[in-house]
Design a protein around this motif. Structure first.
Motif, PDB file in Angstrom:
ATOM      1  N   SER A  48       0.834  -1.214   0.000  1.00 52.82           N
ATOM      2  CA  SER A  48       0.000   0.000   0.000  1.00 52.82           C
ATOM      3  C   SER A  48       0.859   1.251   0.000  1.00 52.82           C
ATOM      4  CB  SER A  48      -0.931   0.016   1.217  1.00 52.82           C
ATOM      5  OG  SER A  48      -1.889  -1.010   1.103  1.00 52.82           O
ATOM      6  N   ASP A 167      -5.525  -1.198  -5.179  1.00 52.10           N
ATOM      7  CA  ASP A 167      -4.971  -1.712  -3.922  1.00 52.10           C
ATOM      8  C   ASP A 167      -5.998  -2.622  -3.234  1.00 52.10           C
ATOM      9  OD1 ASP A 167      -3.576  -2.292  -1.654  1.00 52.10           O
ATOM     10  OD2 ASP A 167      -3.352  -0.224  -0.963  1.00 52.10           O
ATOM     11  N   GLU A 168      -5.897  -3.898  -3.464  1.00 56.23           N
ATOM     12  CA  GLU A 168      -6.797  -4.916  -2.913  1.00 56.23           C
ATOM     13  C   GLU A 168      -8.276  -4.580  -3.130  1.00 56.23           C
ATOM     14  OE1 GLU A 168      -5.740  -7.095   0.434  1.00 56.23           O
ATOM     15  OE2 GLU A 168      -3.681  -6.379   0.545  1.00 56.23           O
TER      16      GLU A 168
END
Ligand code: ADP
Ligand code: MG
Length: 276
Positions: A48, A167-168
């Motif tokens: 991240s 991001d995810e």
């Protein structure tokens, strides 16, 4: 063609109450236009932090990042950088700002100062592109997680980015939502040639990548095509990572002495190999 992302030996340290912690450690990575890169790594490996550095939310404490030849440290280029490299986060609820779907998608282009006619056109195209056009008049909070995430993606596409960092994006979704979002991401890459940087902890989402990058303690410890990366089952397990289910099965079968290829990733490959 030049690389859309050039990461030149960056380090990043968070400083809190005079305690420094290094989240990225002399990391190098170049990403080609049109590439589909998946980043995996254990919790806390720096994924991240890297994604926020790519979007100029954070700036490297050492080294440089160029997005389309623009340095993320150049504040005068901030909006050009964010327009070129859009970002989609984990929680769709934190990304939706308006009370009607089409207004939400219009938000980004409005901030870029785009003319109303053009905004209208882009909102329509973007919603069609993620398969959410028929929901344009709906309230976002009535949608499923996968649908909300697709609206968030439409909001990014409406700014015509060349690259999107995810991001995810599937971490909070159920299996069908996850599939919707992954199909959307793959289509944007294959049909609209948008460069994709996709961070995930679902190994199955990495199988179709052009390249997988494995992070650990702020560094890249392994990278290559999916078959080149997933062949390192022991190393990945040591890093606290899973491998795709078929890779795991192959690994166990080979340990039992069954003669088969070691680089199997999918059910189809498994069937081909066992039935040959
Ligand atoms: P990942 O996304 O791979 O789980 P992160 O980039 O979130 O990893 O975190 C990398 C490291 O930086 C971890 O050690 C984490 O504890 C630390 N970290 C992340 N965010 C902050 C923050 N806001 N302040 C201080 N340390 C942080
Ligand atoms: Mg993270």
């Amino acid at each position: 063609m030049n690389d859309i992302v050039k990461i030149d030996n960056i380090s990043f340290e968070y400083s809190q109450e005079n305690i420094q912690s290094k989240a990225l450690d002399e990391l190098n990575l170049d990403i080609k236009r049109g590439e589909f890169v998946v980043i995996i790594g254990h919790n806390g490996s720096g994924k991240s932090t890297l994604s926020k550095n790519l979007n100029a939310i954070l700036k490297p404490t050492k080294g440089n990042i160029l997005i389309n030849d623009m340095n993320t440290k150049d504040d005068s280029k901030l909006w050009n950088i964010r327009q070129s490299a859009g970002m989609v986060f984990q929680n769709p609820d934190n990304q939706i700002v308006a009370t009607v779907v089409e207004e939400d998608v219009a938000f980004g282009p409005e901030n870029l100062g785009i003319q109303p006619d053009e905004i209208k056109k882009r909102v329509e195209e973007s919603l069609k592109s993620v398969g959410m056009y028929e929901f344009k008049d709906k309230a976002p909070h009535l949608l499923s997680g996968g649908q909300k995430q697709r609206v968030a993606i439409a909001g990014i596409i409406a700014m015509k980015p060349e690259c999107i960092i995810f991001d995810e994006p599937t971490a909070m979704l159920d299996p069908s939502g996850r599939r919707e979002v992954m199909n959307t991401i793959k289509r944007l890459n294959q049909e609209e040639n948008i460069t994709i940087i996709h961070i995930t902890h679902f190994m199955e989402e990495a199988v179709d990548a052009d390249r997988i990058v494995v992070m650990e303690k702020g560094k890249i410890v392994l990278q290559g095509k999916p078959k080149e990366v997933f062949i390192h089952v022991d190393k990945l397990k040591k890093l606290g990572l899973d491998v795709p289910f078929m890779t795991e099965l192959t690994y166990e079968l080979r340990k039992e002495g069954i003669d088969m290829r070691s680089d199997i990733l999918t059910v189809d490959e498994m069937v081909m190999n066992l039935c040959r």
